[in-house]
Scaffold this active site. Structure first.
Site, PDB file in Angstrom:
ATOM      1  N   SER A  12       0.872  -1.169   0.000  1.00  0.00           N
ATOM      2  CA  SER A  12       0.000   0.000   0.000  1.00  0.00           C
ATOM      3  C   SER A  12       0.912   1.222   0.000  1.00  0.00           C
ATOM      4  O   SER A  12       1.774   1.358   0.871  1.00  0.00           O
ATOM      5  CB  SER A  12      -0.891  -0.019   1.241  1.00  0.00           C
ATOM      6  OG  SER A  12      -1.848   1.005   1.154  1.00  0.00           O
ATOM      7  N   GLU A  13       0.738   2.113  -0.984  1.00  0.00           N
ATOM      8  CA  GLU A  13       1.773   3.124  -1.244  1.00  0.00           C
ATOM      9  C   GLU A  13       1.915   4.182  -0.150  1.00  0.00           C
ATOM     10  O   GLU A  13       2.848   4.972  -0.179  1.00  0.00           O
ATOM     11  CB  GLU A  13       1.584   3.770  -2.621  1.00  0.00           C
ATOM     12  CG  GLU A  13       0.300   4.535  -2.827  1.00  0.00           C
ATOM     13  CD  GLU A  13      -0.761   3.699  -3.512  1.00  0.00           C
ATOM     14  OE1 GLU A  13      -0.728   2.454  -3.394  1.00  0.00           O
ATOM     15  OE2 GLU A  13      -1.650   4.299  -4.154  1.00  0.00           O
ATOM     16  N   ASN A  14       1.000   4.192   0.817  1.00  0.00           N
ATOM     17  CA  ASN A  14       1.188   5.123   1.930  1.00  0.00           C
ATOM     18  C   ASN A  14       2.192   4.602   2.960  1.00  0.00           C
ATOM     19  O   ASN A  14       2.431   5.264   3.973  1.00  0.00           O
ATOM     20  CB  ASN A  14      -0.149   5.430   2.603  1.00  0.00           C
ATOM     21  CG  ASN A  14      -0.855   4.195   3.093  1.00  0.00           C
ATOM     22  OD1 ASN A  14      -0.917   3.197   2.387  1.00  0.00           O
ATOM     23  ND2 ASN A  14      -1.373   4.238   4.299  1.00  0.00           N
TER      24      ASN A  14
END
Lengths: 233, 219
Positions: free
Chosen positions: B46-48
């Site tokens: 998840s890119e966060n």
């Protein structure tokens, strides 16, 4: 606050020297890992003409949404920003300029800024609006866009724990943009949940070394609002 | 019959391999996590700042400091890691993610993708989509074949502002699985009961059709 003791005891002190027309980075992804008390203080101060660098722009009435209420932001640099109605209004009326930046490019611009690198080439955005007006170069057969880095007068960040020397540890995905912003602010203020004495944080597990942090304040009453409350059925 | 959203996700899930690091976009791509084949273990990025995204939490375990890129509360699996946004996009841009699945408004036969803005509507931003399409070698786009008026979104040339240029190779819609190469879409599979004629009709782009187009196997 003296020498290596970075702790300040009021939000006024935390934002001493913060003035109109400054460039300010604000940590967080959505409402996760935002420096709530520091944002509130800038809202109270009513500083205007700010260039705000933040992945998102809060929601109506919370986070950077507060700054929108008082028209404090003149330029917003972020990757995904329209989560509130006021934002749309300010954008369409021309009261605020918005520079949309791909999320990874934004993160790297801030990382590079803090690391003394003035610009870098990335494939992200080549052939799109993002690349318009920017220098491009073909390196080993692939096209890249030259992206200048970012720094700020103030970086307002949120961490989980700090020691009094400004060494920081973040919690889970509340880390996000905070560590890079810590490095890219001329004055970096970290709002944290707990402040401990030097030596209490294991040096092996410091995320942000204290050299990047000028001021540490223990936040009061973190609300930690959730945008999408999802539970398993 | 055209595939449902869940069936599109099921077909995409067949592309998962044991040991893959996978980034799933918002919408249909998110559903892929529900159909991971038996015996296949993947780590969701998840890119966060999370590698090893788990299922949604219970009411008791909700943690506002643990969310995914869609800002939903999630959990982390055993063996997960947290990291900064710069580190996250180093994984993505550096080509370390094995498979990326994302949605689109339009895709064209040159491999261009438009997925982030419709002129005249509020522009919220591209988030991480431009980085994902530029960084990933292995991308599957999930989308509807045509809009509700029957106008094709599988085009000779995208009409909307691009998210990325010449970066898409595989597209799955409710009607078909297609590969993009040599300036054309190549029909690989069709949805069960959907005719090649219907796919042709709803495809504006050049479409290469082999003699035999197998039906998708959905399990």
């Amino acid at each position: 606050m003296s020498g290596f003791d970075k702790v300040v005891h009021s939000y006024e002190e935390a934002l001493e020297g913060f003035t109109d027309n400054m460039t300010v980075m604000v940590g967080g992804f959505g409402l996760c890992g935002i420096p709530e008390g520091l944002i509130e203080q800038v809202y109270k101060m009513g500083s205007k003409g700010l260039t705000a660098i933040s992945n998102n722009a809060g929601v109506d009435g919370f986070g950077l949404g507060k700054w929108l209420e008082k028209r404090q932001i003149s330029t917003m640099i972020g990757s995904y920003v329209g989560e509130n109605e006021l934002f749309e209004k300010l954008l369409l009326s021309g009261e605020m300029e918005v520079i949309l930046t791909p999320q990874g490019t934004l993160a790297e611009k801030i990382r590079a800024g803090g690391a003394g690198i003035p610009a870098f080439f990335t494939a992200t955005g080549f052939g799109t609006q993002v690349a318009e007006g920017k220098e491009t170069r073909n390196i080993d057969g692939r096209d890249y866009v030259l992206e200048p880095s970012l720094t700020a007068d103030f970086a307002l960040i949120k961490a989980w724990k700090a020691d009094t020397m400004g060494n920081l540890i973040f919690n889970k995905t509340a880390m996000n943009f905070n560590p890079m912003m810590a490095t890219a602010g001329k004055i970096t203020v970290a709002e944290v949940e707990e402040i401990v004495e030097p030596g209490e944080l294991d040096p092996n597990f410091i995320h942000t070394p204290g050299i990047y942090v000028q001021r540490v304040i223990k936040g009061e009453n973190f609300e930690k609002r959730i945008e999408q409350r999802t539970v398993r059925s | 019959m055209a595939l449902t959203r869940e069936q599109i996700a099921m077909r995409v899930a067949q592309e998962l391999e044991d040991g893959f690091y996978v980034n799933l976009g918002i919408g249909i791509p998110t559903l892929v996590a529900n159909y991971i084949p038996d015996g296949v273990k993947v780590m969701l990025q998840s890119e966060n700042g999370l590698l090893g995204m788990g299922q949604f939490p219970t009411e008791e375990t909700i943690d506002p400091d643990l969310i995914n890129a869609g800002k939903q509360t999630v959990t982390a699996v055993t063996g997960a890691a947290f990291f900064s946004s710069a580190e996250s996009f180093a994984m993505i841009r550096g080509g370390h993610v094995d498979l990326t699945v994302l949605g689109a408004f339009e895709v064209d036969q040159e491999g261009n993708i438009a997925s982030w803005m419709i002129p005249g509507k509020l522009v919220k931003g591209m988030g991480g989509a431009m980085d994902l399409v530029a960084g990933a070698e292995n991308i599957i786009v999930t989308m509807t074949h045509a809009n509700k008026h029957g106008v094709s979104k599988i085009l000779k040339q995208c009409t909307l502002p691009l998210t990325g240029a010449k970066c898409i190779k595989r597209v799955i819609t409710e009607l078909a699985l297609m590969e993009i190469k040599d300036g054309a879409f190549h029909l690989l599979e069709r949805a069960p009961g959907v005719s090649v004629e219907e796919i042709k009709e709803k495809t504006e782009a050049d479409l290469v059709i082999p003699d035999h187009v197998p039906e998708m196997q959905l399990n």
